[in-house]
Write an enzyme that holds these catalytic residues in place. Sequence first.
Site, short mmCIF file in Angstrom:
data_model
loop_
_atom_site.label_atom_id
_atom_site.label_comp_id
_atom_site.label_asym_id
_atom_site.label_seq_id
_atom_site.Cartn_x
_atom_site.Cartn_y
_atom_site.Cartn_z
N ARG A 1 136.61 35.80 48.11
CA ARG A 1 137.49 36.54 47.21
C ARG A 1 138.87 36.67 47.80
O ARG A 1 139.02 36.85 49.02
CB ARG A 1 136.97 37.94 47.01
CG ARG A 1 135.97 38.05 45.90
CD ARG A 1 135.71 39.49 45.62
NE ARG A 1 134.55 39.92 46.38
CZ ARG A 1 133.83 40.97 46.06
NH1 ARG A 1 134.17 41.72 45.02
NH2 ARG A 1 132.80 41.31 46.77
N SER B 1 133.38 37.33 57.84
CA SER B 1 132.03 37.87 58.13
C SER B 1 131.24 36.98 59.08
O SER B 1 130.16 36.49 58.74
CB SER B 1 131.29 38.06 56.83
OG SER B 1 132.09 38.75 55.93
N ASP C 1 132.75 42.04 57.83
CA ASP C 1 132.41 42.68 56.54
C ASP C 1 131.72 44.03 56.72
O ASP C 1 131.90 44.95 55.91
CB ASP C 1 131.58 41.75 55.63
CG ASP C 1 130.34 41.17 56.29
OD1 ASP C 1 130.14 41.41 57.50
OD2 ASP C 1 129.57 40.48 55.59
C1 BG6 Z 1 130.46 41.82 49.49
C2 BG6 Z 1 131.54 42.08 50.51
O1 BG6 Z 1 130.44 42.83 48.53
O2 BG6 Z 1 129.22 41.78 50.15
C3 BG6 Z 1 131.51 40.97 51.52
O3 BG6 Z 1 132.77 42.18 49.90
C4 BG6 Z 1 130.16 40.88 52.16
O4 BG6 Z 1 132.48 41.21 52.51
C5 BG6 Z 1 129.11 40.73 51.09
O5 BG6 Z 1 130.12 39.80 53.05
C6 BG6 Z 1 127.74 40.72 51.66
O6 BG6 Z 1 126.79 40.45 50.68
P1 BG6 Z 1 126.34 39.00 50.25
O7 BG6 Z 1 125.02 39.25 49.61
O8 BG6 Z 1 127.37 38.54 49.30
O9 BG6 Z 1 126.24 38.19 51.48
C1 GLC Z 2 126.13 37.25 59.67
C2 GLC Z 2 127.42 37.29 60.42
C3 GLC Z 2 127.95 38.71 60.49
C4 GLC Z 2 128.02 39.29 59.10
C5 GLC Z 2 126.68 39.21 58.42
C6 GLC Z 2 126.71 39.76 57.05
O1 GLC Z 2 125.18 37.93 60.40
O2 GLC Z 2 127.22 36.80 61.70
O3 GLC Z 2 129.22 38.72 61.07
O4 GLC Z 2 128.43 40.62 59.18
O5 GLC Z 2 126.26 37.88 58.40
O6 GLC Z 2 127.56 39.07 56.20
#
Ligand code: BG6
Ligand code: GLC
Length: 915
Positions: free
Chosen positions: A537, A601, A656
């Site tokens: 995003r 992340s 994240d």
């Molecule tokens: C989102 C966050 O809502 O959730 C991201 O904005 C995050 O930063 C993500 O990595 C984690 O959830 P998923 O299921 O999309 O990996």
């Molecule tokens: C993975 C990444 C970590 C992140 C998580 C959730 O474990 O290594 O940095 O926070 O995924 O997205």
Amino acid sequence: NVLSALLTFFFFFFFFFLVDRFLYAMRLHDDQLRDISARFQAEMKKGLSAESNAAATLKMLPTHVCSTPDGSENGEFLAVDLGGSKFKVLQVKVRKEAGRVRRSVEMQEQTYPLPKELLIGRGVELFDHVSECLKDFLLQKKISLEKKHPLGFTFSFPCQQTALNQGLLLNWSKNYWARGLQGKDMVNTLRQAISRAGGMDVDVLALVNDTVGTMMTCGFDDQHCEVGLIIGTGTNACYMEELRHIDLVEGDEGRMCVNTEWGAFGDDGALDDYLTEFDRDIDAASINPGKQCLEKMVSGLYLGELVRLVVLKMTKLGLLFDGRVTDALRTKGKITTAHVAAMEQYKDGLKNTRDILLDLSLNPSPDDCIAVQHVCTVVSFRSSNLVAAGLAAILTRIRQNRKLKTLRITVGVDGTVYKTHPQYAKRLHKVVRRLVPDCHVRFVLSESGSSKGAAMVTAVAQRVTARRHQVKWLCVCILSRDQLRSVKARMRAGLEAGLKSNSHSPVKMLPSYVFRTPDGTECGKYLALDLGGTNFRVLLVKIRSGLRRSVRLYNKLYPIPLEIMQGTGEELFDHIVHCISDFLDYVGMKKARLPLGFTFSFPCLQAAINVVSTGLNWTKGFKATDCEGNDVVDMLREAIKRRNEFDVDIVAIVNDTVGTMMSCAYEDPQCEIGLIAGTGSNVCYMEELRNIEKNGLGEMQRMCINTEWGGLGEDGCLDDIITEYDNAVDRESINHGRQRFEKLTSGLYLGEVVRQVLLDLTRRGLLFKGRVTEALKTPGIFETKYLSQIESDRLALLQVRSILQHLGLDSTCDDSIIVKEVCGAVSRRAAQLCGAGMAAVVDKIRENRGLDQLNITVGVDGTLYKLHPHFSTVLQETVVALAPQCYVTYLLSEEGSGRGAALITAVARRDQVEM
Ligand code: BG6
Ligand code: GLC
Ligand code: BG6
Ligand code: GLC
């Protein structure tokens, strides 16, 4: 002589005219039957629809019997048959003999008396009697008491079933009214009674209505038998309905047997214009006034009584026995349905009638006998006519369901009226054929009662249970409380080790350079990127401080194709910059040099809020080359330079978990933990600086640490709970040997674990008929959203089946049960492991602060946590159990971590300016 013959003729003519006029209302001609049949059809529709079911008289109960016998049934079963005129206990042995196509069935049975007081006494006593008789049967027939026996329970009353082995009693009918059982599960009630009786090992596997048992009994010999009919003490019918029409069971493929409970037809007044004063009297004197209208016009419990009431009335009017009424004739129950059958016998009928009337202390003339016999005929004929109308409705519905011009079908029938009344069956068949000429109906008498059929149903239920046991055994992933405590301890050790300066702990404990949560003074316009979750995003975040503090977001999602995730670093960052450029056009801000917060992340060791010191390690599905070891902030800057269209000021790089914690802390200052349970799995929390050897920053009190807990287990410390399926998932992943905890707990891998288990079960022949299909071999087919759907409690199995079908997996009902259980076991383990990890984190924070009790909030994000029906509950329960001194509140991050990244950027920017 001629004159006397003429006189006799006229006499009979006049007589019949009289009697017939009297009974006129009971004679139903075909137009009336067609009219009743049409009303019946409308009522069936009403009962099948979820909206109108509550108001419908035909309850159309799903039975969870999805097919007629298919020849695979095998084994020895006990059966209890309760609710017909006889209470029976049986043993049914179904065998396929070597070299023979057909199976043989051996049965032994015993009828037990059922005292009347029990039918209207306490329910517990009725069931105690049933299980005492069962025990007696085992003893009498020398059947082992030690061995475990599967049992099918024919229970001939309306029950609401959500599975074969569960059924809530809706209401009693016929002459039963035992107290305290309505609304209770009859399978459990029987199980409890059996355990009270003690000394036998019986497993009640299926609850079956007698109509269903009858259909299955007849279906054993005739595959076309798709309707079951009872005309006995009570009356009822079941038939195979298309699933798509059964609203109460979701799913739209295949068929399920529906128990119509047609005895209640007319309870809403639909038959009022056909009711006679005798019907009203019968109803008023019954145990269940106002209920079972059709049953009271049709079934054996009432036919004799109807005849008695008519004869009594005629006598009182002086039409019979010279108007002399006896006490016996006035007494309820003195004429039975067996009497009616005897009076209508072809040859001995008149003689029988005379004997029966004499027994009632009446003094019948030959004409009286003829008249009474005629009454019997009218009453029993009306009964078969009404059954024919109901059956015509069912057959027409089946024919229309299947869009057939003509339907060939078999109806399995049982019940004393049908079996023992001399003309009943013939008349019924004739009228049905007249009412539905486009259906070629074969009627088959169920010779051996409903229990043979109940055994067929039990055989299916047993197969499902047996497979489930094997699956349970295979799913070594069920963790004990002790194992979870030990995982908590290992996580704690991992956290501690990671904080040491030169540690090689698989739990990396990365400093985030975020020292405090937001305080409401943050403000400004920021650009944010959010890379690494399900979606990439780009966001514009406007923060206002002071009294009107608020955060407004504008964002756009951009897919990242797999080839870019796993291509070169340059391509990845060029793609990101391309998306930013598009976004700036979209919000019309290409000219402004905005401060940017980058939610990234993945694990990277930072030297400052916007400096990555020793590069990153990819996790999850990313593996772009030339990035590991480089500073991603630099890579982003260079890509922006290469594009040379806009400029930004990269102020912060944020994991994240940290973004999520900050975003939630803006709402709740107690939020000092961030949790992601999504594609990946990770946690950050506020750690005391004194504990962080690797920080080198003196005066601040706390810093947020990105634990990267997903790495736990890389040193083998989880090997005892890791299964062969987890190893297979690890081997096939792009980061073999790494992120072992993440591979047990996060959305990217859970579906893969499920797939590995299913593959193994299929190879063992326990699933999908042993066929390993291409779909099953496809990595990634079980995305989190499918797991969540499959495990939703609101879904019936058939809907699970349609989800599986959508994924290309053709499953039977039995398969669907197993798939759902495997999904359940795998996701439960994941939630428990996350809970154990979280318990380690909260207890550490509590101890850091020297508290007996810690109140803290966790900000949470991730598709697994948000979409899965049970994950969050199981996780929270585990934390309560393993960290009882911590009171943890969970706050869902509604808008993603971009908002948190912007808040961090705001703080960092201010700090930069202040410095
Ligand atoms: C989102 C966050 O809502 O959730 C991201 O904005 C995050 O930063 C993500 O990595 C984690 O959830 P998923 O299921 O999309 O990996
Ligand atoms: C993975 C990444 C970590 C992140 C998580 C959730 O474990 O290594 O940095 O926070 O995924 O997205
Ligand atoms: C028996 C079946 O043959 O018929 C029972 O085994 C069923 O399950 C019964 O309830 C119905 O007939 P009746 O006349 O005994 O009520
Ligand atoms: C009653 C019961 C029904 C049963 C029928 C025949 O109508 O309610 O469940 O099938 O009797 O025994």
